[in-house]
Design a protein around this motif. Sequence first.
Motif, PDB file in Angstrom:
ATOM      1  N   LEU A   1      35.483  39.340  42.340  1.00 31.01           N
ATOM      2  CA  LEU A   1      34.615  38.186  42.119  1.00 31.01           C
ATOM      3  C   LEU A   1      34.404  37.410  43.404  1.00 31.01           C
ATOM      4  CD1 LEU A   1      36.131  36.929  38.743  1.00 31.01           C
ATOM      5  CD2 LEU A   1      34.304  38.614  39.113  1.00 31.01           C
ATOM      6  N   GLU A   2      33.300  36.660  43.418  1.00 27.96           N
ATOM      7  CA  GLU A   2      32.961  35.865  44.588  1.00 27.96           C
ATOM      8  C   GLU A   2      34.018  34.785  44.830  1.00 27.96           C
ATOM      9  OE1 GLU A   2      29.405  33.596  44.025  1.00 27.96           O
ATOM     10  OE2 GLU A   2      30.025  32.867  42.060  1.00 27.96           O
ATOM     11  N   ASP A   3      34.120  34.343  46.072  1.00 24.81           N
ATOM     12  CA  ASP A   3      35.026  33.248  46.389  1.00 24.81           C
ATOM     13  C   ASP A   3      34.442  31.940  45.878  1.00 24.81           C
ATOM     14  OD1 ASP A   3      36.658  35.049  47.651  1.00 24.81           O
ATOM     15  OD2 ASP A   3      35.864  34.631  49.674  1.00 24.81           O
ATOM     16  N   LEU A   4      35.298  31.132  45.329  1.00 26.81           N
ATOM     17  CA  LEU A   4      34.909  29.809  44.881  1.00 26.81           C
ATOM     18  C   LEU A   4      35.583  28.782  45.769  1.00 26.81           C
ATOM     19  CD1 LEU A   4      35.324  30.345  41.045  1.00 26.81           C
ATOM     20  CD2 LEU A   4      33.202  30.440  42.367  1.00 26.81           C
TER      21      LEU A   4
ATOM     22  N   LEU B   1      39.283  28.921  46.073  1.00 25.54           N
ATOM     23  CA  LEU B   1      39.780  30.067  45.316  1.00 25.54           C
ATOM     24  C   LEU B   1      39.253  31.356  45.934  1.00 25.54           C
ATOM     25  CD1 LEU B   1      39.189  28.834  41.649  1.00 25.54           C
ATOM     26  CD2 LEU B   1      41.366  28.972  42.840  1.00 25.54           C
ATOM     27  N   THR B   2      40.144  32.240  46.296  1.00 28.64           N
ATOM     28  CA  THR B   2      39.753  33.559  46.794  1.00 28.64           C
ATOM     29  C   THR B   2      40.623  34.614  46.130  1.00 28.64           C
ATOM     30  OG1 THR B   2      41.312  33.411  48.651  1.00 28.64           O
ATOM     31  CG2 THR B   2      39.048  32.657  49.049  1.00 28.64           C
ATOM     32  N   GLY B   3      40.114  35.838  46.083  1.00 27.15           N
ATOM     33  CA  GLY B   3      40.902  36.946  45.557  1.00 27.15           C
ATOM     34  C   GLY B   3      40.867  37.095  44.056  1.00 27.15           C
ATOM     35  N   LEU B   4      39.911  36.437  43.373  1.00 29.56           N
ATOM     36  CA  LEU B   4      39.809  36.589  41.920  1.00 29.56           C
ATOM     37  C   LEU B   4      39.300  37.974  41.566  1.00 29.56           C
ATOM     38  CD1 LEU B   4      38.316  33.174  40.723  1.00 29.56           C
ATOM     39  CD2 LEU B   4      40.574  34.078  40.189  1.00 29.56           C
ATOM     40  N   LYS B   5      39.834  38.552  40.514  1.00 28.10           N
ATOM     41  CA  LYS B   5      39.416  39.861  40.016  1.00 28.10           C
ATOM     42  C   LYS B   5      39.125  39.738  38.520  1.00 28.10           C
ATOM     43  CE  LYS B   5      42.495  42.185  43.299  1.00 28.10           C
ATOM     44  NZ  LYS B   5      41.411  42.590  44.226  1.00 28.10           N
ATOM     45  N   ALA B   6      38.500  40.778  37.966  1.00 28.23           N
ATOM     46  CA  ALA B   6      38.178  40.737  36.535  1.00 28.23           C
ATOM     47  C   ALA B   6      38.051  42.144  35.972  1.00 28.23           C
ATOM     48  CB  ALA B   6      36.884  39.967  36.312  1.00 28.23           C
ATOM     49  N   ILE B   7      38.309  42.242  34.675  1.00 29.93           N
ATOM     50  CA  ILE B   7      37.997  43.441  33.887  1.00 29.93           C
ATOM     51  C   ILE B   7      36.929  43.022  32.889  1.00 29.93           C
ATOM     52  CG2 ILE B   7      38.849  45.052  32.151  1.00 29.93           C
ATOM     53  CD1 ILE B   7      41.541  45.019  33.494  1.00 29.93           C
TER      54      ILE B   7
END
Length: 779
Positions: free
Chosen positions: A759-762, A765-771
């Motif tokens: 996911l994009e950096d907010l 917040l960095t390094g977010l992932k998703a399923i």
Amino acid sequence: MKKAIIDVSGNNCSAPVINTAFSFKPFIDSLRKRANEEKTAKKQFFDIVLQEFAKADLENKELTENNLHAYEHLLELVYACQSPTMSGADEVIWGLCKPMQPLIVYSTDTLHDLMIGLVEKDKQKPVTKSIEDYTNERLRVIYGFILKRLYHFESVLRKELYHIHTDPGTAAERYLEASINTDFIEIIPLRELPVIKFRQLKEYISENMGFEMLQSLLPLDMFRFRGLAMITVTDVTGRQAVENIKKIRLTRTPGNEETTYRTVTRSLKMLLCNDKIEFDFFPFVRVNDKFVFGYEKGGTGVLYNVWGEKTLSPEEFQQRAHSYSIDPQSFYSRDIRQEDLTQYSFLASFITQNVTSLALLPLFRNQTVVGIVAIHTWGEDVFEVGTMAMLEPAIQPIALLMQVYIDEFNLEIEKIVKEKFTSIQPSVQWKFNEAAWHYLRAKKKNLPIMETEPVHFSHMYPLYGAVDIRNSTIERNQAIKHDIDHRLGLLAETLSALRAIHKSSLLEQMNFSCKTWQKVTEQDQLTTTEENNLGVFLNNEAGKYLDHLAGAEPRTEEIIQTYFNTVRDAVSREQALETSMQLLNNAINNYLEAEQQELQLSYPCYFEKFRTDGVEYDIYIGQSIAPDKPFSHFHLRNVRLWQLSSMAAIARLTHSLLPGMPVELRTTQLIFVHNNTIDISFRTDERKFDVEGAYNIRYQMIKKRIDKVRIRNSQERLTQPDMIALVYFNKKDIEDYLPYIQYLQETEILEYEYENLDLEDLQGLTGLKAIRLGVKLLH
């Protein structure tokens, strides 16, 4: 007057054997004393009566029912002394009875006819009392008289005698009260009276065991009863009807309003002696001091049909109820069909319901209007204005009933607020109870106390989920613009039609303003200021001008009324959108409410929902929320499986609602996975739980920023309709979820294919992932 002998016992019991006979002596003694004390013209009448008795020389003679009628002129004199001077024999329900016996020997025509009818009716009824019951009733009367006369003991054994009688003329029920006058009976003991311990006797009587004791101490064969008993029957319908209504207020239970109103109506019909008159009740309930519908039909439902939600919008009802509460007026019409409907336009709705006579009475409690009662008839039946005066004794009890309903409504609202909108849920109630007890204990012991004791839970596992309505803001803006365009178009057409029959500078200016606003709305989106100003123009400026013009220029009235009717009846796209959103949110809320009750059975947890354009929820679970119940990681895994499966179920549920939506809306499902514990505490200023500590606050910040997050290096939103997105930081965070994903795939709930996404950096917040998972929808 009637000389007939009537046995009112109905031969249903074996009468106690007593020594009794008729005698004029007690009556003559009483009359002689009264004549000596009397100072008015009545003394002459009493002296004449005494002379007549002296001529008959019956003072010391005993008579029976067989020879008593030979002295009818004396019986008439007894009646004349006991009855009101100006009352006719047909108005008084009176008779002479044998002492201590249910035997009427002389009576007015009204009492004779009433008793003959009752005796015949009793013969047709099935026997519901045993011989012992009837005998005990007789003994209750006899011993009550003995104890009062010889021992000055007011017995609790005596009972009032009521009878419900149906008036053949009006078909209304009447309450009749029979009272027995024993003042003219003397009781003669044939031997010395025993001493009675009244304290012991009271105990026996209160347990209905006193008769055996009394019969052993005071056998009936030791007494002689001589004299005359008199029975007077009084119509107490009015008093009893009011008592019935008062009793309902004290004995009713919430939820049985229909039975309550039916009983009240029956009592009021008895009070008015008219079975043709109907009643309807309309309580005024308020929320935040504003009138709202109470959703209860009281009585016939006439008022509900006129002022209920099927006829008026909530705003119209609120306005009318408020206006009425400021100046509450009574209304009466013998025949509303003959009234001038231009003056009383509200009567048209009653006429359509076949109402003829109508009275509307406001009900007050503590100088505040609590409701209205409508008295009315159907068809050709009517009532006169005097009927309203007859209702006066019942008005206050009815007002109290309305207040009871209002209080119950308020309690129900309060209960829902506590259950649905506060943070004090059953799973954490114990902690608040404990804090409240600590506060109370310190206060009672005059110890130093804090304003509030902190309510805190540590090391809680958080679970966050959000169900969002896709593009709700865009849909709302488009709906508002559509409705504004439509209404401006209607106004432009109306103004154009008015210009053809009416000329004025103000009309031209209004037409110019309408055209100007139509140009403004051609842009893609209106600003908030423009929306507000446009609302002022349509509702205030244009609306008030058209109202003025319709009143000042009759030729324009039809065109203007057509405009207002069209605006009122138009199906608003914004309303349609709100209906669809409400449908979705209600379905989601109801599902979560039912599911969270099941979830609590495994292990107590704190479950809080938030209403946005969809529904968000926080769940907190851990050992500190239930100190007496061991917590393990399996409890957390159970909640996580529930979270994933419930999101799939919600996706299916909302998709299934599409055919019933005025505006088709889809939902997205989002889960934020956080694998570390946090601390939460209750904030008394906001009346809600919140996280504690800098690290925990970061968790809250992440939740608020991920709802519109995009996939890295893309403009595509993570959340998509009919899909579930799990957001996380590290692979370890979702280890618990991976077996559940496989399980739900194999059970045909989730699609087999899914996406692993960065996911994009907010901000911060960095390094977010998703399923991202697809849900297999039901078709």
